[in-house]
Design an enzyme around this catalytic site. Structure first.
Site, short mmCIF file in Angstrom:
data_model
loop_
_atom_site.label_atom_id
_atom_site.label_comp_id
_atom_site.label_asym_id
_atom_site.label_seq_id
_atom_site.Cartn_x
_atom_site.Cartn_y
_atom_site.Cartn_z
CG ASP A 1 2.95 -22.16 -5.26
OD1 ASP A 1 1.98 -21.76 -3.76
OD2 ASP A 1 2.83 -22.78 -5.99
CD GLU B 1 -2.91 -23.53 -6.26
OE1 GLU B 1 -3.76 -23.84 -7.31
OE2 GLU B 1 -1.81 -22.08 -6.36
#
Length: 444
Positions: free
Chosen positions: A105, A172
Site C-alpha cells: 500500500d 501495512e
C-alpha cells in the site's frame, strides 16, 4: 520511524556511502549475474508501481498485476486473501516452508519528488479524505524486490528444496493487513512457514547498506482517544463551570510522568499527545475537549502499564477537578493495534552473518530498535515457533548521506520528498532475500 534511528547511525554510515563489492566477501556469482541481467526489466516494473500507488485495502490493480507475474513463474497463486492480499506457493521437494513478505500500500501523500514518473494518483481514504497518493514509504521497492527474488529462486530451483510461500500484504500503513491475512487463513489454508523474512527500505542508511536489530526491532503502536467532559459556560464566569480545557491540560502534563517517573528508564516507551481539540469561541468554556494520543512500547507488560496509566491519570485528574461522576473522561484505545516486531535473535544473527559473508561485512551493521510500527510482527506473534526476521536496506544516495552527516536535512519515510536510490535498494534487497532463502532451504 526512520528519523528515530538517524542520530545513532549517521556516524557508522559515513563509511558506507558507496556499495562496491567488499574485500573479503564471497558473493554468489550466479545470483549476482541473474539480478544484474534482470535490473532493466525490474526498474521498468518499479517505475510503473511508483506511478500507480494504491491506498490500504485498495491495492486491487497492484495485486492483480503482481499475481499475474507470479503465475508466469509457476507459482500457485491465490488472490483476495485478507481482502486484497496475494499468496503464491511453489513446492520444490521436501524441506522447510519459508515465507517471504512484501507490503503493497501507498500513503495519502502528494508526491513532491520531482521524479519523471512521480505519482499523480488521487484517491479517497477509508476515513473519507480525498488526497494525492504516493509510495512515500518505499513499498514499491519492496514489491519489485519480491518479484526479483521470486524470479531468481525459480531459476535456481536445483539449489534448494522445500516450499516457498511468497505473500503480498495489503494495508501495512494502517496496521491491519497482516491480521487480515491471518484471519483469512494464511497459516491454515496455505503451508505454514517455519521461517518468515522481509525487508524495509531505510531513509537514514546509505544506499545498499543492510541494517538489522536482533530482538525487538519495532514497537507496539496504540492509538488512544480521551474525551474530557466538563460543564460549559461563559468565559467571564468560570466559577459556574468545570473547564474541560484546563482539565485536559492537566491530563496532558501528568501523562508525561508515565514515562519519566513510572517506567523503567532502560525500557523505552513513548506517550505523545498528537491532537488537543476544544472550544469554538474565545469567550465560551466548552463542554468537552478531545485528546488523541499515540503510545509506543516493546513488551506487552509495558504496553499494559501505559494504557492503564492513561486511564488512571485521566480519571484521577477529573476527580481532583471536581468533575461529577457522570462526566468522567471517556478513554478509548483503538481495538486494533500494531504489535511490536520481534526478530528472533539467533535467526537474525545467522542471517546477518550470511549477509556479511556474501555481500560484505562493511555493508551490514547492527542498528538500534526504533519506536516506529510495522505489522510484520503479527506473523511471529501468531506462532512464536516461527523464525522471524525483518531487516533494513538503506536508500539514501551518497551525496545526500554526506549532506545529512553535515547537518543537512534528510527526507524521512512518509515524506513527500522521499525518493530512495531505488535501483540500489532493489538490487541489495533481492540479493539478500535470495541468499537467505537459499540458505534456509538448502538441500541437506
Amino acid at each position: 520511524m526512520a528519523m528515530l534511528m538517524r542520530a545513532a547511525l549517521l556516524t557508522g554510515a559515513l563509511g558506507l556511502l558507496a556499495v562496491p563489492a567488499q574485500a573479503g566477501a564471497q558473493p554468489d556469482a550466479t545470483v549476482a549475474r541473474r539480478l544484474d541481467d534482470a535490473m532493466p526489466q525490474l526498474m521498468t516494473l518499479y517505475r510503473d508501481l511508483h506511478a500507480h500507488p494504491e491506498l490500504s485495502f485498495q491495492e486491487t490493480a497492484t495485486s492483480a498485476k503482481l499475481a499475474t507475474e507470479a503465475r508466469k513463474l509457476g507459482f500457485t497463486v491465490t488472490e483476495k486473501v485478507g481482502q486484497t492480499g496475494v499468496v503464491a506457493v511453489l513446492e520444490n521437494g521436501p524441506g522447510p516452508v519459508l515465507m517471504i513478505r512484501a507490503d503493497m500500500d501507498g500513503l495519502p501523500v502528494v508526491e513532491q519528488t520531482g521524479l519523471p514518473f512521480a505519482s499523480k494518483v488521487r484517491a479517497t481514504t477509508r476515513d473519507g479524505i480525498e488526497s494525492g497518493v504516493m509510495h512515500a514509504c518505499g513499498h514499491d521497492t519492496h514489491m519489485t524486490a519480491w518479484i526479483a527474488t521470486a524470479q531468481t529462486l525459480v531459476a535456481l530451483k536445483d539449489r534448494w528444496s522445500g516450499t516457498l510461500v511468497m505473500i503480498l500484504q495489503p494495508a501495512e500503513e494502517i496496521g491491519l493487513g497482516a491480521s487480515a491475512m491471518l484471519d483469512d487463513g494464511l497459516f491454515t489454508r496455505f503451508p505454514k512457514p517455519a521461517s518468515v523474512i522481509a525487508f524495509h527500505d531505510a531513509a537514514n542508511l546509505a544506499a545498499g547498506t543492510i541494517g538489522y536489530s536482533p530482538g525487538y526491532a519495532l514497537a507496539n503502536v496504540d492509538s488512544v482517544g480521551i474525551t474530557v467532559r466538563g460543564v460549559g459556560g461563559h468565559g467571564a464566569y468560570p466559577q459556574t463551570t468545570r473547564d474541560p480545557i484546563v482539565l485536559a491540560s492537566r491530563i496532558v502534563t501528568t501523562l508525561q510522568t508515565l514515562v519519566s517517573r513510572e517506567n523503567d528508564p532502560a525500557d523505552p516507551a513513548v506517550v505523545t499527545v498528537g491532537s488537543f481539540v476544544a472550544g469554538a469561541k474565545h469567550n465560551i468554556i466548552p463542554d468537552e475537549a478531545k485528546l488523541l494520543i499515540t503510545v509506543r512500547s516493546y513488551s506487552d507488560a509495558t504496553r499494559r502499564k501505559l494504557l492503564d496509566g492513561i486511564a488512571r491519570i485521566a480519571k484521577g485528574e477529573a476527580i481532583a477537578a471536581g468533575i461529577p461522576d457522570d462526566r468522567m473522561p471517556i478513554v478509548e484505545a483503538e481495538p486494533h493495534y500494531t504489535p511490536a516486531t520481534y526478530n528472533v535473535p539467533e535467526f537474525s544473527e545467522r542471517m546477518a552473518t550470511l549477509f556479511r559473508q556474501k555481500i560484505g561485512a562493511d555493508r551490514v551493521i547492527r542498528t538500534p530498535a526504533v519506536m516506529g510500527g510495522e505489522d510484520f510482527g503479527q506473523y511471529y506473534r501468531a506462532d512464536k515457533s516461527i523464525q522471524s526476521f525483518i531487516f533494513w536496506v538503506g536508500g539514501v544516495p551518497a551525496e545526500k548521506m554526506k549532506a545529512g552527516a553535515s547537518g543537512g536535512a534528510l527526507p524521512s519515510l512518509h515524506s513527500p520528498f522521499w525518493a530512495p536510490e531505488a535501483q540500489t535498494v532493489i538490487r541489495t534487497a533481492s540479493e539478500a532475500l535470495t541468499l537467505a532463502a537459499l540458505d534456509i532451504l538448502k538441500k541437506s
